[in-house]
Write a protein that holds these residues in place. Structure first.
Motif, PDB file in Angstrom:
ATOM      1  N   VAL A   1       4.468 -10.993   1.516  1.00 28.53           N
ATOM      2  CA  VAL A   1       5.571 -10.062   1.844  1.00 28.53           C
ATOM      3  C   VAL A   1       6.818 -10.852   2.639  1.00 28.53           C
ATOM      4  N   GLN A   2       6.048 -11.715   3.480  1.00 29.98           N
ATOM      5  CA  GLN A   2       7.049 -12.593   4.586  1.00 29.98           C
ATOM      6  C   GLN A   2       8.081 -13.555   3.555  1.00 29.98           C
ATOM      7  N   PRO A   3       7.757 -14.142   2.605  1.00 25.19           N
ATOM      8  CA  PRO A   3       8.763 -14.894   1.743  1.00 25.19           C
ATOM      9  C   PRO A   3       9.679 -13.959   1.051  1.00 25.19           C
ATOM     10  N   ALA A   4       9.213 -12.849   0.876  1.00 24.74           N
ATOM     11  CA  ALA A   4      10.051 -11.972  -0.167  1.00 24.74           C
ATOM     12  C   ALA A   4      11.164 -11.313   0.996  1.00 24.74           C
TER      13      ALA A   4
ATOM     14  N   PHE B   1      -3.679  -9.683  19.258  1.00 23.03           N
ATOM     15  CA  PHE B   1      -3.343  -8.830  20.392  1.00 23.03           C
ATOM     16  C   PHE B   1      -2.499  -9.718  21.519  1.00 23.03           C
ATOM     17  N   LEU B   2      -2.536 -11.016  21.428  1.00 25.81           N
ATOM     18  CA  LEU B   2      -1.768 -11.894  22.272  1.00 25.81           C
ATOM     19  C   LEU B   2      -0.393 -12.336  21.904  1.00 25.81           C
ATOM     20  N   GLY B   3      -0.255 -12.338  20.336  1.00 25.59           N
ATOM     21  CA  GLY B   3       0.909 -12.694  19.620  1.00 25.59           C
ATOM     22  C   GLY B   3       1.504 -11.741  19.008  1.00 25.59           C
ATOM     23  N   THR B   4       0.980 -11.461  17.781  1.00 24.99           N
ATOM     24  CA  THR B   4       1.952 -10.605  16.648  1.00 24.99           C
ATOM     25  C   THR B   4       2.166  -9.319  17.169  1.00 24.99           C
ATOM     26  N   VAL B   5       0.931  -8.672  17.925  1.00 28.67           N
ATOM     27  CA  VAL B   5       1.178  -7.163  18.256  1.00 28.67           C
ATOM     28  C   VAL B   5       2.376  -7.013  19.288  1.00 28.67           C
ATOM     29  N   PRO B   6       2.529  -7.691  20.214  1.00 32.13           N
ATOM     30  CA  PRO B   6       3.633  -7.797  21.126  1.00 32.13           C
ATOM     31  C   PRO B   6       5.004  -7.839  20.496  1.00 32.13           C
ATOM     32  N   ILE B   7       4.989  -8.631  19.706  1.00 30.62           N
ATOM     33  CA  ILE B   7       6.194  -9.038  18.813  1.00 30.62           C
ATOM     34  C   ILE B   7       6.672  -7.563  17.811  1.00 30.62           C
ATOM     35  N   ASN B   8       5.488  -7.339  17.352  1.00 30.06           N
ATOM     36  CA  ASN B   8       5.442  -6.077  16.513  1.00 30.06           C
ATOM     37  C   ASN B   8       6.080  -4.699  17.346  1.00 30.06           C
ATOM     38  N   MET B   9       5.655  -4.635  18.526  1.00 27.44           N
ATOM     39  CA  MET B   9       6.154  -3.655  19.395  1.00 27.44           C
ATOM     40  C   MET B   9       7.254  -3.611  19.566  1.00 27.44           C
ATOM     41  N   ALA B  10       7.929  -5.057  19.826  1.00 31.50           N
ATOM     42  CA  ALA B  10       9.380  -5.112  20.248  1.00 31.50           C
ATOM     43  C   ALA B  10      10.258  -4.830  19.062  1.00 31.50           C
ATOM     44  N   VAL B  11       9.833  -5.514  17.746  1.00 25.17           N
ATOM     45  CA  VAL B  11      10.411  -5.041  16.305  1.00 25.17           C
ATOM     46  C   VAL B  11      10.458  -3.498  16.172  1.00 25.17           C
ATOM     47  N   ASP B  12       9.376  -2.864  16.776  1.00 27.00           N
ATOM     48  CA  ASP B  12       9.560  -1.276  16.316  1.00 27.00           C
ATOM     49  C   ASP B  12      10.546  -0.534  17.170  1.00 27.00           C
ATOM     50  N   ARG B  13      11.039  -1.214  18.126  1.00 25.08           N
ATOM     51  CA  ARG B  13      12.168  -0.699  18.994  1.00 25.08           C
ATOM     52  C   ARG B  13      13.388  -1.138  18.477  1.00 25.08           C
ATOM     53  N   TRP B  14      13.593  -2.239  17.603  1.00 21.33           N
ATOM     54  CA  TRP B  14      14.691  -2.431  17.177  1.00 21.33           C
ATOM     55  C   TRP B  14      15.812  -1.365  16.472  1.00 21.33           C
TER      56      TRP B  14
ATOM     57  N   THR C   1      12.893 -14.456  16.771  1.00 21.58           N
ATOM     58  CA  THR C   1      11.472 -13.757  17.107  1.00 21.58           C
ATOM     59  C   THR C   1      10.845 -13.579  15.376  1.00 21.58           C
ATOM     60  N   VAL C   2      11.533 -13.532  14.528  1.00 26.79           N
ATOM     61  CA  VAL C   2      10.772 -13.418  13.343  1.00 26.79           C
ATOM     62  C   VAL C   2       9.996 -14.915  12.892  1.00 26.79           C
TER      63      VAL C   2
ATOM     64  N   GLU D   1       6.098 -15.413  12.449  1.00 24.03           N
ATOM     65  CA  GLU D   1       5.504 -16.081  11.332  1.00 24.03           C
ATOM     66  C   GLU D   1       4.453 -17.246  11.826  1.00 24.03           C
ATOM     67  N   SER D   2       4.909 -17.955  12.748  1.00 28.16           N
ATOM     68  CA  SER D   2       4.182 -19.036  13.355  1.00 28.16           C
ATOM     69  C   SER D   2       2.908 -18.547  13.562  1.00 28.16           C
ATOM     70  N   ILE D   3       2.763 -17.453  14.465  1.00 27.64           N
ATOM     71  CA  ILE D   3       1.481 -16.990  14.861  1.00 27.64           C
ATOM     72  C   ILE D   3       0.797 -16.092  13.764  1.00 27.64           C
ATOM     73  N   ASP D   4       1.573 -15.771  12.806  1.00 25.53           N
ATOM     74  CA  ASP D   4       0.956 -15.125  11.653  1.00 25.53           C
ATOM     75  C   ASP D   4      -0.045 -16.029  11.040  1.00 25.53           C
ATOM     76  N   THR D   5       0.708 -17.399  10.922  1.00 30.48           N
ATOM     77  CA  THR D   5      -0.112 -18.335  10.027  1.00 30.48           C
ATOM     78  C   THR D   5      -1.452 -18.624  10.522  1.00 30.48           C
TER      79      THR D   5
END
Length: 155
Positions: free
Chosen positions: A29-32, A102-115, A127-128, A132-136
């Motif tokens: 998904v991310q590369p796409a 919980f310390l990395g991607t979730v806080p970012i996702n919460m911010a993205v959810d408000r974009w 931000t992306v 992606e770095s944390i998700d790796t």
């Protein structure tokens, strides 16, 4: 079939699905998304966050519970103590996955959810990249956890 074997089979199914989902998002998904024009990328990312913030926890919770149960229940008497060690290592990798989530991607996702897709933040690409770095690390930890629990089942 002994109860422990059933528990371990269910746990392997769950951790396998979780690891597969994480690897698919990371390497499919991310590369796409990166290949899309900016507006489509941001809109799609927001839509994915809205959907996956529901789906992933539904998979994550039973996986964590089943994995902890496998370690706590321990194999029946006479089984390999190596199996227990591999299960502990698998649980440790799962904890690493949870921490990265919980310390990395979730806080970012919460911010993205408000974009606002029509007016994303000026630093949205940064931000992306951070996500992606944390998700790796996160998807790698899920895959390692799965592999370790498979080894535990085989030794």
């Amino acid at each position: 079939m002994p109860l422990f074997a059933i528990l371990h089979a269910v746990q392997l199914l769950l951790i396998g699905v979780l690891a597969g989902e994480e690897l698919l998002v990371r390497y499919g998904v991310q590369p796409a998304l990166r290949s899309l024009p900016d507006g489509a990328h941001v809109s799609t990312r927001i839509a994915l966050v809205k959907r996956l913030k529901v789906v992933v926890p539904i998979l994550m919770l039973p996986t964590v519970l089943a994995s902890a149960a496998v370690v706590v229940a321990a194999p029946p008497a006479g089984a390999s103590t190596a199996s227990f060690g591999w299960s502990i290592a698998g649980l440790a990798a799962l904890v690493a996955f949870l921490l990265a989530s919980f310390l990395g991607t979730v806080p970012i996702n919460m911010a993205v959810d408000r974009w606002d897709a029509s007016a994303p933040p000026a630093d949205w690409r940064r931000t992306v990249h951070r996500w992606e770095s944390i998700d790796t690390v996160r998807s790698g930890a899920a895959a390692v956890s799965f592999a370790l629990f498979v080894v535990a089942a085989l030794v």
